[in-house]
Design a protein around this motif. Sequence first.
Motif, PDB file in Angstrom:
ATOM      1  N   GLY A 383       0.849  -1.178   0.000  1.00  0.00           N
ATOM      2  CA  GLY A 383       0.000   0.000   0.000  1.00  0.00           C
ATOM      3  C   GLY A 383       0.883   1.226   0.000  1.00  0.00           C
ATOM      4  O   GLY A 383       1.976   1.216   0.572  1.00  0.00           O
ATOM      5  N   PRO A 384       0.472   2.314  -0.652  1.00  0.00           N
ATOM      6  CA  PRO A 384       1.308   3.519  -0.671  1.00  0.00           C
ATOM      7  C   PRO A 384       1.630   3.995   0.741  1.00  0.00           C
ATOM      8  O   PRO A 384       0.793   3.896   1.644  1.00  0.00           O
ATOM      9  CB  PRO A 384       0.434   4.544  -1.406  1.00  0.00           C
ATOM     10  CG  PRO A 384      -0.531   3.739  -2.197  1.00  0.00           C
ATOM     11  CD  PRO A 384      -0.785   2.510  -1.391  1.00  0.00           C
ATOM     12  N   ALA A 385       2.822   4.504   0.937  1.00  0.00           N
ATOM     13  CA  ALA A 385       3.218   5.005   2.251  1.00  0.00           C
ATOM     14  C   ALA A 385       2.304   6.160   2.666  1.00  0.00           C
ATOM     15  O   ALA A 385       1.767   6.891   1.826  1.00  0.00           O
ATOM     16  CB  ALA A 385       4.671   5.482   2.211  1.00  0.00           C
ATOM     17  N   VAL A 386       2.127   6.311   3.969  1.00  0.00           N
ATOM     18  CA  VAL A 386       1.274   7.373   4.500  1.00  0.00           C
ATOM     19  C   VAL A 386       1.846   8.736   4.099  1.00  0.00           C
ATOM     20  O   VAL A 386       3.021   9.013   4.310  1.00  0.00           O
ATOM     21  CB  VAL A 386       1.165   7.268   6.033  1.00  0.00           C
ATOM     22  CG1 VAL A 386       0.357   8.434   6.593  1.00  0.00           C
ATOM     23  CG2 VAL A 386       0.534   5.939   6.423  1.00  0.00           C
ATOM     24  N   ASP A 387       0.997   9.582   3.511  1.00  0.00           N
ATOM     25  CA  ASP A 387       1.448  10.876   3.009  1.00  0.00           C
ATOM     26  C   ASP A 387       0.298  11.881   3.098  1.00  0.00           C
ATOM     27  O   ASP A 387      -0.482  12.034   2.153  1.00  0.00           O
ATOM     28  CB  ASP A 387       1.916  10.746   1.564  1.00  0.00           C
ATOM     29  CG  ASP A 387       2.364  12.067   0.964  1.00  0.00           C
ATOM     30  OD1 ASP A 387       2.589  13.021   1.742  1.00  0.00           O
ATOM     31  OD2 ASP A 387       2.484  12.155  -0.275  1.00  0.00           O
ATOM     32  N   PRO A 388       0.148  12.584   4.227  1.00  0.00           N
ATOM     33  CA  PRO A 388      -0.948  13.552   4.371  1.00  0.00           C
ATOM     34  C   PRO A 388      -0.937  14.649   3.311  1.00  0.00           C
ATOM     35  O   PRO A 388      -1.985  15.242   3.033  1.00  0.00           O
ATOM     36  CB  PRO A 388      -0.722  14.132   5.775  1.00  0.00           C
ATOM     37  CG  PRO A 388       0.057  13.091   6.499  1.00  0.00           C
ATOM     38  CD  PRO A 388       0.941  12.463   5.457  1.00  0.00           C
ATOM     39  N   SER A 389       0.218  14.931   2.724  1.00  0.00           N
ATOM     40  CA  SER A 389       0.272  15.974   1.694  1.00  0.00           C
ATOM     41  C   SER A 389      -0.486  15.575   0.433  1.00  0.00           C
ATOM     42  O   SER A 389      -0.739  16.421  -0.433  1.00  0.00           O
ATOM     43  CB  SER A 389       1.727  16.296   1.347  1.00  0.00           C
ATOM     44  OG  SER A 389       2.340  15.206   0.672  1.00  0.00           O
ATOM     45  N   ALA A 390      -0.841  14.295   0.323  1.00  0.00           N
ATOM     46  CA  ALA A 390      -1.613  13.841  -0.835  1.00  0.00           C
ATOM     47  C   ALA A 390      -3.074  14.253  -0.745  1.00  0.00           C
ATOM     48  O   ALA A 390      -3.837  14.071  -1.703  1.00  0.00           O
ATOM     49  CB  ALA A 390      -1.523  12.322  -0.969  1.00  0.00           C
ATOM     50  N   VAL A 391      -3.484  14.797   0.400  1.00  0.00           N
ATOM     51  CA  VAL A 391      -4.886  15.125   0.653  1.00  0.00           C
ATOM     52  C   VAL A 391      -5.051  16.625   0.864  1.00  0.00           C
ATOM     53  O   VAL A 391      -4.218  17.270   1.510  1.00  0.00           O
ATOM     54  CB  VAL A 391      -5.400  14.370   1.896  1.00  0.00           C
ATOM     55  CG1 VAL A 391      -6.836  14.755   2.222  1.00  0.00           C
ATOM     56  CG2 VAL A 391      -5.283  12.862   1.688  1.00  0.00           C
ATOM     57  N   ALA A 392      -6.130  17.176   0.333  1.00  0.00           N
ATOM     58  CA  ALA A 392      -6.510  18.560   0.593  1.00  0.00           C
ATOM     59  C   ALA A 392      -7.904  18.575   1.211  1.00  0.00           C
ATOM     60  O   ALA A 392      -8.748  17.737   0.885  1.00  0.00           O
ATOM     61  CB  ALA A 392      -6.497  19.379  -0.693  1.00  0.00           C
ATOM     62  N   VAL A 393      -8.139  19.512   2.113  1.00  0.00           N
ATOM     63  CA  VAL A 393      -9.467  19.717   2.694  1.00  0.00           C
ATOM     64  C   VAL A 393      -9.947  21.079   2.218  1.00  0.00           C
ATOM     65  O   VAL A 393      -9.340  22.107   2.530  1.00  0.00           O
ATOM     66  CB  VAL A 393      -9.434  19.649   4.232  1.00  0.00           C
ATOM     67  CG1 VAL A 393     -10.829  19.886   4.803  1.00  0.00           C
ATOM     68  CG2 VAL A 393      -8.895  18.303   4.701  1.00  0.00           C
ATOM     69  N   ILE A 394     -11.031  21.081   1.449  1.00  0.00           N
ATOM     70  CA  ILE A 394     -11.512  22.310   0.819  1.00  0.00           C
ATOM     71  C   ILE A 394     -13.013  22.462   1.062  1.00  0.00           C
ATOM     72  O   ILE A 394     -13.711  21.482   1.358  1.00  0.00           O
ATOM     73  CB  ILE A 394     -11.241  22.301  -0.697  1.00  0.00           C
ATOM     74  CG1 ILE A 394     -12.000  21.156  -1.369  1.00  0.00           C
ATOM     75  CG2 ILE A 394      -9.750  22.193  -0.985  1.00  0.00           C
ATOM     76  CD1 ILE A 394     -11.954  21.184  -2.884  1.00  0.00           C
ATOM     77  N   PRO A 395     -13.546  23.670   0.960  1.00  0.00           N
ATOM     78  CA  PRO A 395     -15.003  23.832   1.070  1.00  0.00           C
ATOM     79  C   PRO A 395     -15.709  23.047  -0.029  1.00  0.00           C
ATOM     80  O   PRO A 395     -15.185  22.898  -1.142  1.00  0.00           O
ATOM     81  CB  PRO A 395     -15.208  25.343   0.888  1.00  0.00           C
ATOM     82  CG  PRO A 395     -13.885  25.960   1.206  1.00  0.00           C
ATOM     83  CD  PRO A 395     -12.855  24.967   0.781  1.00  0.00           C
ATOM     84  N   ALA A 396     -16.882  22.512   0.279  1.00  0.00           N
ATOM     85  CA  ALA A 396     -17.681  21.838  -0.745  1.00  0.00           C
ATOM     86  C   ALA A 396     -17.920  22.804  -1.897  1.00  0.00           C
ATOM     87  O   ALA A 396     -18.437  23.902  -1.714  1.00  0.00           O
ATOM     88  CB  ALA A 396     -19.005  21.375  -0.158  1.00  0.00           C
ATOM     89  N   THR A 397     -17.499  22.391  -3.079  1.00  0.00           N
ATOM     90  CA  THR A 397     -17.543  23.302  -4.211  1.00  0.00           C
ATOM     91  C   THR A 397     -17.798  22.518  -5.491  1.00  0.00           C
ATOM     92  O   THR A 397     -17.725  21.284  -5.505  1.00  0.00           O
ATOM     93  CB  THR A 397     -16.216  24.089  -4.317  1.00  0.00           C
ATOM     94  OG1 THR A 397     -16.330  25.092  -5.309  1.00  0.00           O
ATOM     95  CG2 THR A 397     -15.058  23.152  -4.667  1.00  0.00           C
ATOM     96  N   THR A 398     -18.077  23.229  -6.553  1.00  0.00           N
ATOM     97  CA  THR A 398     -18.456  22.592  -7.810  1.00  0.00           C
ATOM     98  C   THR A 398     -17.254  21.963  -8.509  1.00  0.00           C
ATOM     99  O   THR A 398     -16.200  22.585  -8.642  1.00  0.00           O
ATOM    100  CB  THR A 398     -19.114  23.625  -8.752  1.00  0.00           C
ATOM    101  OG1 THR A 398     -20.248  24.187  -8.103  1.00  0.00           O
ATOM    102  CG2 THR A 398     -19.550  22.968 -10.043  1.00  0.00           C
ATOM    103  N   LEU A 399     -17.447  20.752  -8.956  1.00  0.00           N
ATOM    104  CA  LEU A 399     -16.424  20.023  -9.694  1.00  0.00           C
ATOM    105  C   LEU A 399     -16.497  20.404 -11.165  1.00  0.00           C
ATOM    106  O   LEU A 399     -17.580  20.466 -11.747  1.00  0.00           O
ATOM    107  CB  LEU A 399     -16.674  18.518  -9.531  1.00  0.00           C
ATOM    108  CG  LEU A 399     -15.642  17.550 -10.086  1.00  0.00           C
ATOM    109  CD1 LEU A 399     -14.398  17.564  -9.207  1.00  0.00           C
ATOM    110  CD2 LEU A 399     -16.229  16.140 -10.136  1.00  0.00           C
ATOM    111  N   VAL A 400     -15.331  20.670 -11.766  1.00  0.00           N
ATOM    112  CA  VAL A 400     -15.263  20.990 -13.190  1.00  0.00           C
ATOM    113  C   VAL A 400     -14.272  20.057 -13.851  1.00  0.00           C
ATOM    114  O   VAL A 400     -13.066  20.147 -13.624  1.00  0.00           O
ATOM    115  CB  VAL A 400     -14.846  22.460 -13.421  1.00  0.00           C
ATOM    116  CG1 VAL A 400     -14.799  22.761 -14.915  1.00  0.00           C
ATOM    117  CG2 VAL A 400     -15.810  23.406 -12.723  1.00  0.00           C
ATOM    118  N   GLU A 401     -14.794  19.102 -14.628  1.00  0.00           N
ATOM    119  CA  GLU A 401     -13.966  18.133 -15.340  1.00  0.00           C
ATOM    120  C   GLU A 401     -12.967  17.463 -14.414  1.00  0.00           C
ATOM    121  O   GLU A 401     -11.766  17.413 -14.685  1.00  0.00           O
ATOM    122  CB  GLU A 401     -13.265  18.797 -16.535  1.00  0.00           C
ATOM    123  CG  GLU A 401     -14.249  19.274 -17.596  1.00  0.00           C
ATOM    124  CD  GLU A 401     -13.569  19.802 -18.838  1.00  0.00           C
ATOM    125  OE1 GLU A 401     -12.496  20.422 -18.707  1.00  0.00           O
ATOM    126  OE2 GLU A 401     -14.095  19.574 -19.941  1.00  0.00           O
TER     127      GLU A 401
END
Length: 408
Positions: A383-401
């Motif tokens: 399994g990939p090594a633990v890497d919190p930088s791979a994740v972002a926490v953002i406000p719920a917002t509209t997905l574009v492509e």
Amino acid sequence: MRKLIGALAAAGVLTASACAPDTSDEADAGSQDPGSPYRVVQLVGQNQAGPAALNARAAAQAATAAVAVLNEKGGILGHPVELEIIDDGGDPTTAVTKLHERLRTGQKPNLVLPGNTSAEALPMAPVITEAEILSVQQASADALDDPEKFPYVFKTPPVPATWARALVEHARKVGADRIAMIAGKDAFAQAIVAATREAIAAGGLTLTGEETYAAEDLDVTAQLERLRASGPELLFMQGAGASVGYVLESRLKIGWTDVPLVADSTSAVTSLLNRPAPDGLVGTPATENVFVQVLAGAVEGAGGPNPGALETMLAALKREGPIGLPLNAFFAYDAVMLAAKAAEATGTITDAKAQSEWLETITPAETGLWALSTYTFTPESHGPAVDPSAVAVIPATTLVEGRYPSAG
């Protein structure tokens, strides 16, 4: 809102295409002869009922795009890449049956992409191991990480501990020391719960309360009232499909929108949290003070692990159809690209053992065509090594492509 939630849980259509197997090719699939194909077999439930079909179609779209990119670059070690997609209905028993049948009657694959869920991938892993075929896949079960049991199986998505540690880092950033949690009861949800619980404790924060809900629960106000009484400064929600909407609806019903809610990556895939009204809930009172965990590479402006790779991936996906889900639903693209690099680095398309041993040495410094994340595998974990930088926490917002606008 409830009618909208039920409808949107299954909303959206993705297209996927695949090369049919070349039944006229009499050469062994393991042949190193120039011109012999590198065969990729993917088993996914594109035609299953419910929203899970959308993820399966995204996985098929991702694999198809990756194969097209590789063939445009001359294939793998000069071998053209062929993709065969087998619909397993999302059913684990059907998946195993169809994989056995495919291995018994067709040319041996060089790579197997085993399902889109842990339920599908886990029972196929022993079959893949016995057949000695490389497998790089996007299920999340921790059991798939064990090289002793499954020496040829590797995972691409961030492991649960990565998402959990990213949540803790976000909580610290916003000054939230007390966290409550609500999640589903299924095995995947509880794996997320266990990792989150551990990360909260390790981070010196306080878990004020935990609640669960069943997939059939249309109202979770009682659970949320109990969590609110525990005095959290942040609420973490794990969910999927319509359940995400029912939790948000219940939260709005009791007027508990002053405390921020962070939805997990599975929730983020649900159209309810990435489409605006009237097609989704983004921009409505239900998503007030709601944040989502997303793949960092899915945010506009992210550079990606390899220069130009993300742009190449996006262009290839668009050629196959709309990008209707967040990019973390397309990890099959990286799976194919990692397998291609393993073949090129070892000089063989047939030796799964050599390819696996090479993948066990990979670090973020390695370059290739994968686009969504960096990877570190070891002989102790696939399994990939633990890497919190791979994740972002953002406000719920509209997905574009497939991507989210940058918060900056």
